[in-house]
Design an enzyme around this catalytic site. Structure first.
Site, PDB file in Angstrom:
ATOM      1  N   SER A  21      -7.455  -5.390  -5.216  1.00 59.07           N
ATOM      2  CA  SER A  21      -8.541  -5.973  -4.408  1.00 59.07           C
ATOM      3  C   SER A  21      -9.849  -5.871  -5.170  1.00 59.07           C
ATOM      4  O   SER A  21      -9.983  -5.073  -6.117  1.00 59.07           O
ATOM      5  CB  SER A  21      -8.661  -5.229  -3.073  1.00 59.07           C
ATOM      6  OG  SER A  21      -9.356  -4.003  -3.242  1.00 59.07           O
TER       7      SER A  21
ATOM      8  N   ASN B 292     -11.033  -2.411  -5.251  1.00 57.14           N
ATOM      9  CA  ASN B 292     -10.284  -1.388  -5.996  1.00 57.14           C
ATOM     10  C   ASN B 292     -10.978  -0.957  -7.300  1.00 57.14           C
ATOM     11  O   ASN B 292     -10.610   0.058  -7.892  1.00 57.14           O
ATOM     12  CB  ASN B 292      -8.850  -1.847  -6.306  1.00 57.14           C
ATOM     13  CG  ASN B 292      -7.927  -1.845  -5.097  1.00 57.14           C
ATOM     14  OD1 ASN B 292      -7.007  -2.668  -4.998  1.00 57.14           O
ATOM     15  ND2 ASN B 292      -8.147  -0.925  -4.166  1.00 57.14           N
TER      16      ASN B 292
ATOM     17  N   ASP C  89       0.831  -1.212   0.000  1.00 59.42           N
ATOM     18  CA  ASP C  89       0.000   0.000   0.000  1.00 59.42           C
ATOM     19  C   ASP C  89       0.866   1.263   0.000  1.00 59.42           C
ATOM     20  O   ASP C  89       2.019   1.241   0.420  1.00 59.42           O
ATOM     21  CB  ASP C  89      -0.913  -0.023   1.238  1.00 59.42           C
ATOM     22  CG  ASP C  89      -2.094   0.923   1.086  1.00 59.42           C
ATOM     23  OD1 ASP C  89      -2.389   1.343  -0.051  1.00 59.42           O
ATOM     24  OD2 ASP C  89      -2.721   1.248   2.110  1.00 59.42           O
TER      25      ASP C  89
ATOM     26  N   ARG D  67     -12.112   2.662  -8.131  1.00 58.69           N
ATOM     27  CA  ARG D  67     -11.182   3.740  -8.530  1.00 58.69           C
ATOM     28  C   ARG D  67     -11.489   4.232  -9.941  1.00 58.69           C
ATOM     29  O   ARG D  67     -12.170   3.555 -10.704  1.00 58.69           O
ATOM     30  CB  ARG D  67      -9.751   3.213  -8.457  1.00 58.69           C
ATOM     31  CG  ARG D  67      -9.389   2.850  -7.034  1.00 58.69           C
ATOM     32  CD  ARG D  67      -7.943   2.513  -6.910  1.00 58.69           C
ATOM     33  NE  ARG D  67      -7.649   2.197  -5.531  1.00 58.69           N
ATOM     34  CZ  ARG D  67      -6.458   2.257  -4.977  1.00 58.69           C
ATOM     35  NH1 ARG D  67      -5.425   2.620  -5.704  1.00 58.69           N
ATOM     36  NH2 ARG D  67      -6.280   1.958  -3.719  1.00 58.69           N
TER      37      ARG D  67
HETATM   38  C1  IPE Z   1      -5.287  -2.764  -0.224  1.00 53.93           C
HETATM   39  O1  IPE Z   1      -4.985  -1.431  -0.363  1.00 53.93           O
HETATM   40  C2  IPE Z   1      -5.318  -3.430  -1.574  1.00 53.93           C
HETATM   41  C3  IPE Z   1      -4.028  -3.602  -2.231  1.00 53.93           C
HETATM   42  C4  IPE Z   1      -2.871  -3.323  -1.721  1.00 53.93           C
HETATM   43  C5  IPE Z   1      -4.091  -4.165  -3.562  1.00 53.93           C
HETATM   44  P1  IPE Z   1      -6.129  -0.317  -0.462  1.00 53.93           P
HETATM   45  O2  IPE Z   1      -5.465   0.973  -0.643  1.00 53.93           O
HETATM   46  O3  IPE Z   1      -7.134  -0.718  -1.488  1.00 53.93           O
HETATM   47  O4  IPE Z   1      -6.808  -0.462   0.967  1.00 53.93           O
HETATM   48  P2  IPE Z   1      -7.734   0.575   1.759  1.00 53.93           P
HETATM   49  O5  IPE Z   1      -8.747   1.112   0.780  1.00 53.93           O
HETATM   50  O6  IPE Z   1      -6.836   1.654   2.277  1.00 53.93           O
HETATM   51  O7  IPE Z   1      -8.323  -0.231   2.867  1.00 53.93           O
HETATM   52  C1  IPE Z   2      -1.615   0.258  -3.346  1.00 52.71           C
HETATM   53  O1  IPE Z   2      -1.363   1.620  -3.378  1.00 52.71           O
HETATM   54  C2  IPE Z   2      -1.803  -0.338  -4.719  1.00 52.71           C
HETATM   55  C3  IPE Z   2      -3.192  -0.692  -5.030  1.00 52.71           C
HETATM   56  C4  IPE Z   2      -4.187  -0.701  -4.191  1.00 52.71           C
HETATM   57  C5  IPE Z   2      -3.453  -1.116  -6.401  1.00 52.71           C
HETATM   58  P1  IPE Z   2      -2.544   2.679  -3.350  1.00 52.71           P
HETATM   59  O2  IPE Z   2      -2.901   3.024  -4.755  1.00 52.71           O
HETATM   60  O3  IPE Z   2      -3.671   2.190  -2.531  1.00 52.71           O
HETATM   61  O4  IPE Z   2      -1.834   3.906  -2.669  1.00 52.71           O
HETATM   62  P2  IPE Z   2      -2.479   4.900  -1.610  1.00 52.71           P
HETATM   63  O5  IPE Z   2      -2.999   4.051  -0.477  1.00 52.71           O
HETATM   64  O6  IPE Z   2      -3.574   5.632  -2.315  1.00 52.71           O
HETATM   65  O7  IPE Z   2      -1.361   5.762  -1.195  1.00 52.71           O
HETATM   66 MG    MG Z   3      -4.099   2.370  -0.559  1.00 51.82          MG
END
Ligand code: IPE
Ligand code: IPE
Ligand code: MG
Length: 253
Positions: free
Chosen positions: A76, A79, A31, A82
């Site tokens: 996930s 996700n 993350d 997004r």
């Molecule tokens: C968890 O990260 C999913 C992955 C690392 C693929 P997210 O960024 O989606 O998690 P939340 O939304 O902060 O819980």
């Molecule tokens: C994790 O990084 C990667 C995925 C969930 C695909 P994020 O994209 O969630 O990064 P933050 O949490 O917004 O910084």
């Molecule tokens: Mg994240």
């Protein structure tokens, strides 16, 4: 390029890592890619791009240290909320990673597995997943498992549905449903449960990752964003793990 194995038992000992106290299976919630990029005035996707380098480093080092499996949370099932543009770029990156890493996967003789639902993934990503699964079929090294469009609750619901179907057809009776039976119907069937979960970027939550499988995993949360997570951070997580007293509900051993 073949690098010498530096992690002799002596070397591990020196790092405070008794080989007896290493996790067999490490699961990583990668993350903070977006925050890493934003903090540098870059677009979020740059963070994902840079995160790929952390994947390369951590996978290679884990294999050399002698970890049996690394499971990486790549996308996930939540996700999909997004923006489409970010999702399209993530699919492209995944496809590109699989093409570029195939020779490394073969050189390191990594076993390769994917968990999660296939729906929603781009044709290109699915094609490269299948190709990698095919070429890596007979590898016997560390298993690299990618969680893509993965959500633990969905996985458990799928498992329950498959079990119910087998009860309906008479292949199974309700009495034979036990914990092992449920484990065997999850995407992770045949894999050991993670011993250590690493989450980068500081969030103290599991975000629908391997809920069943991490019942007794040790958790390590670092403030570092995933694109800056490197070998010293991995060693720190392993040292922290080695110092834990895993009681599994029993008394101090
Ligand atoms: C968890 O990260 C999913 C992955 C690392 C693929 P997210 O960024 O989606 O998690 P939340 O939304 O902060 O819980
Ligand atoms: C994790 O990084 C990667 C995925 C969930 C695909 P994020 O994209 O969630 O990064 P933050 O949490 O917004 O910084
Ligand atoms: Mg994240």
């Amino acid at each position: 390029m073949t690098r010498e194995t530096e992690y002799t038992p002596d070397k591990l000992q020196e790092l405070g890592l008794d080989s007896q106290r290493l996790p067999r299976h490490i699961a990583v919630i990668m993350d903070g890619n977006g925050r890493w990029a934003i903090s540098r005035g870059l677009p979020r996707i740059e963070g994902h791009r840079r995160g790929v380098q952390s994947v390369r480093t951590i996978v290679e080092e884990c294999a050399r240290i002698g970890i049996e499996q690394v499971t990486l949370y790549c996308l996930s099932s939540e996700n999909w909320k997004r923006p489409q543009e970010e999702l399209d770029l993530l699919m492209q990156l995944l496809e590109q990673y699989l093409v570029e890493e195939r020779s490394e996967i073969m050189r390191q003789e990594l076993q390769f597995a994917v968990i999660g639902r296939r729906d929603g993934l781009s044709e290109g990503a699915l094609r490269e997943i299948d190709r990698t699964l095919e070429v890596a079929r007979d590898n016997t090294g560390m298993r690299l498992c990618l969680a893509i469009n993965y959500g633990s609750r969905g996985e458990i619901a799928d498992a329950v549905r498959r079990i119910a179907e087998q009860v309906r057809t008479g292949e199974m009776t309700p009495e034979t449903i036990d914990e092992q039976c449920i484990s065997e119907h999850l995407d992770t069937a045949g894999m050991t449960d993670p011993d250590l979960v690493i989450r980068t970027a500081g969030e103290m939550r599991v975000s629908n990752f391997l809920l069943w499988q991490i019942s007794y995993a040790e958790l390590f949360v670092t403030q570092k964003y995933w694109p800056e997570f490197r070998l010293p951070d991995l060693i720190e997580a392993l040292q922290s793990f080695a110092a834990r007293d895993r009681r599994f509900g029993g008394l101090k051993g």
